[in-house]
Design a protein around this motif. Structure first.
Motif, PDB file in Angstrom:
ATOM      1  N   HIS A 124       0.832  -1.206   0.000  1.00  0.00           N
ATOM      2  CA  HIS A 124       0.000   0.000   0.000  1.00  0.00           C
ATOM      3  C   HIS A 124       0.868   1.258   0.000  1.00  0.00           C
ATOM      4  CE1 HIS A 124      -3.209  -2.776   0.794  1.00  0.00           C
ATOM      5  NE2 HIS A 124      -2.737  -3.081   1.993  1.00  0.00           N
ATOM      6  N   ASP A 125       1.960   1.255   0.778  1.00  0.00           N
ATOM      7  CA  ASP A 125       2.881   2.390   0.879  1.00  0.00           C
ATOM      8  C   ASP A 125       4.300   1.831   0.944  1.00  0.00           C
ATOM      9  OD1 ASP A 125       4.393   4.639   1.530  1.00  0.00           O
ATOM     10  OD2 ASP A 125       2.919   5.406   2.973  1.00  0.00           O
ATOM     11  N   PRO A 126       4.920   1.578  -0.216  1.00  0.00           N
ATOM     12  CA  PRO A 126       6.231   0.925  -0.248  1.00  0.00           C
ATOM     13  C   PRO A 126       7.323   1.668   0.528  1.00  0.00           C
ATOM     14  CG  PRO A 126       5.263   0.958  -2.436  1.00  0.00           C
ATOM     15  CD  PRO A 126       4.388   1.803  -1.565  1.00  0.00           C
ATOM     16  N   ALA A 127       7.318   2.997   0.464  1.00  0.00           N
ATOM     17  CA  ALA A 127       8.350   3.762   1.172  1.00  0.00           C
ATOM     18  C   ALA A 127       8.208   3.606   2.683  1.00  0.00           C
ATOM     19  CB  ALA A 127       8.288   5.229   0.776  1.00  0.00           C
ATOM     20  N   LEU A 128       6.992   3.665   3.169  1.00  0.00           N
ATOM     21  CA  LEU A 128       6.766   3.482   4.605  1.00  0.00           C
ATOM     22  C   LEU A 128       7.137   2.065   5.028  1.00  0.00           C
ATOM     23  CD1 LEU A 128       5.719   4.386   7.372  1.00  0.00           C
ATOM     24  CD2 LEU A 128       3.412   3.713   6.609  1.00  0.00           C
ATOM     25  N   LEU A 129       6.751   1.087   4.244  1.00  0.00           N
ATOM     26  CA  LEU A 129       7.094  -0.295   4.572  1.00  0.00           C
ATOM     27  C   LEU A 129       8.609  -0.482   4.615  1.00  0.00           C
ATOM     28  CD1 LEU A 129       6.369  -3.219   5.182  1.00  0.00           C
ATOM     29  CD2 LEU A 129       6.178  -3.604   2.701  1.00  0.00           C
ATOM     30  N   ALA A 130       9.315   0.099   3.672  1.00  0.00           N
ATOM     31  CA  ALA A 130      10.777  -0.018   3.654  1.00  0.00           C
ATOM     32  C   ALA A 130      11.379   0.573   4.932  1.00  0.00           C
ATOM     33  CB  ALA A 130      11.347   0.666   2.420  1.00  0.00           C
TER      34      ALA A 130
END
Length: 190
Positions: A144-150
């Protein structure tokens, strides 16, 4: 790799620096570094302007091998989820080794506390490379939010690595990968 006797003074310095800085911290003195490398201080200063440059160069030299041990290869099959979990599985395996002291790049950043230090720049780049790899896999996996997950994955990786390196936590029970799997589920990564 060449034997210690046949390695160049530069290689011996970088090998000794990688070992000593990882095991004992970045405060190791020049004399101890040179003695361990079998290189004179004069030779060290002919090759590097400072101990700081030796530390930075040793981290830079270590980065590709460290990444190769953690990351699946470009031709390795697997879903993005499996590729992310692979990194954490490798970290768990590494943490069971007696010589494991955590992530060397995180350790340098924490010890140095100076973001402009040459070794901090190298260490931060290594950490950003891992975060970028997490983000790329998260994108491929439909997060859903790749940057946040990373960023979240980096917090788990660094926190677990630091705790295991300090010998206050063991990672041999799969808790880290279980936690990451829950996070991946929540983020929608397939």
């Amino acid at each position: 790799m060449a034997t210690k006797d046949k390695a160049s003074p530069r290689d011996r310095l970088l090998d000794a620096a990688a070992e000593l800085f990882y095991r004992d911290g970045v405060s190791i003195g020049v004399e101890a570094l040179c003695r361990s490398a079998g290189v004179s201080k004069r030779s060290m200063y002919q090759l590097f302007d400072s101990k700081d440059e030796v530390l930075a160069a040793s981290l830079e030299r270590r980065a590709p091998g460290y990444a190769a041990r953690l990351m699946p290869g470009p031709d390795d099959a697997g879903t993005p989820r499996e590729r992310i979990l692979y990194v954490f599985e490798q970290a768990e395996k590494a943490s069971t080794q007696p010589e494991y002291m955590g992530c060397p790049f995180l350790a340098a950043l924490v010890e140095l506390k100076d973001p402009e230090h040459p070794a901090s720049v190298v260490a931060r780049a290594a950490k950003e490379t891992l975060q970028d790899a997490f983000r790329a896999q998260a994108e491929l996996g439909g997060a859903h939010d790749p940057a946040l997950l990373a960023r979240q994955l980096m917090l788990i990786f660094d926190g677990a690595s630091a705790r295991a390196g300090a010998k206050v936590e063991t990672l041999d029970d799969g808790l880290m990968t279980q936690t990451v799997a829950i996070l991946l589920d929540a983020a929608g990564v397939k």
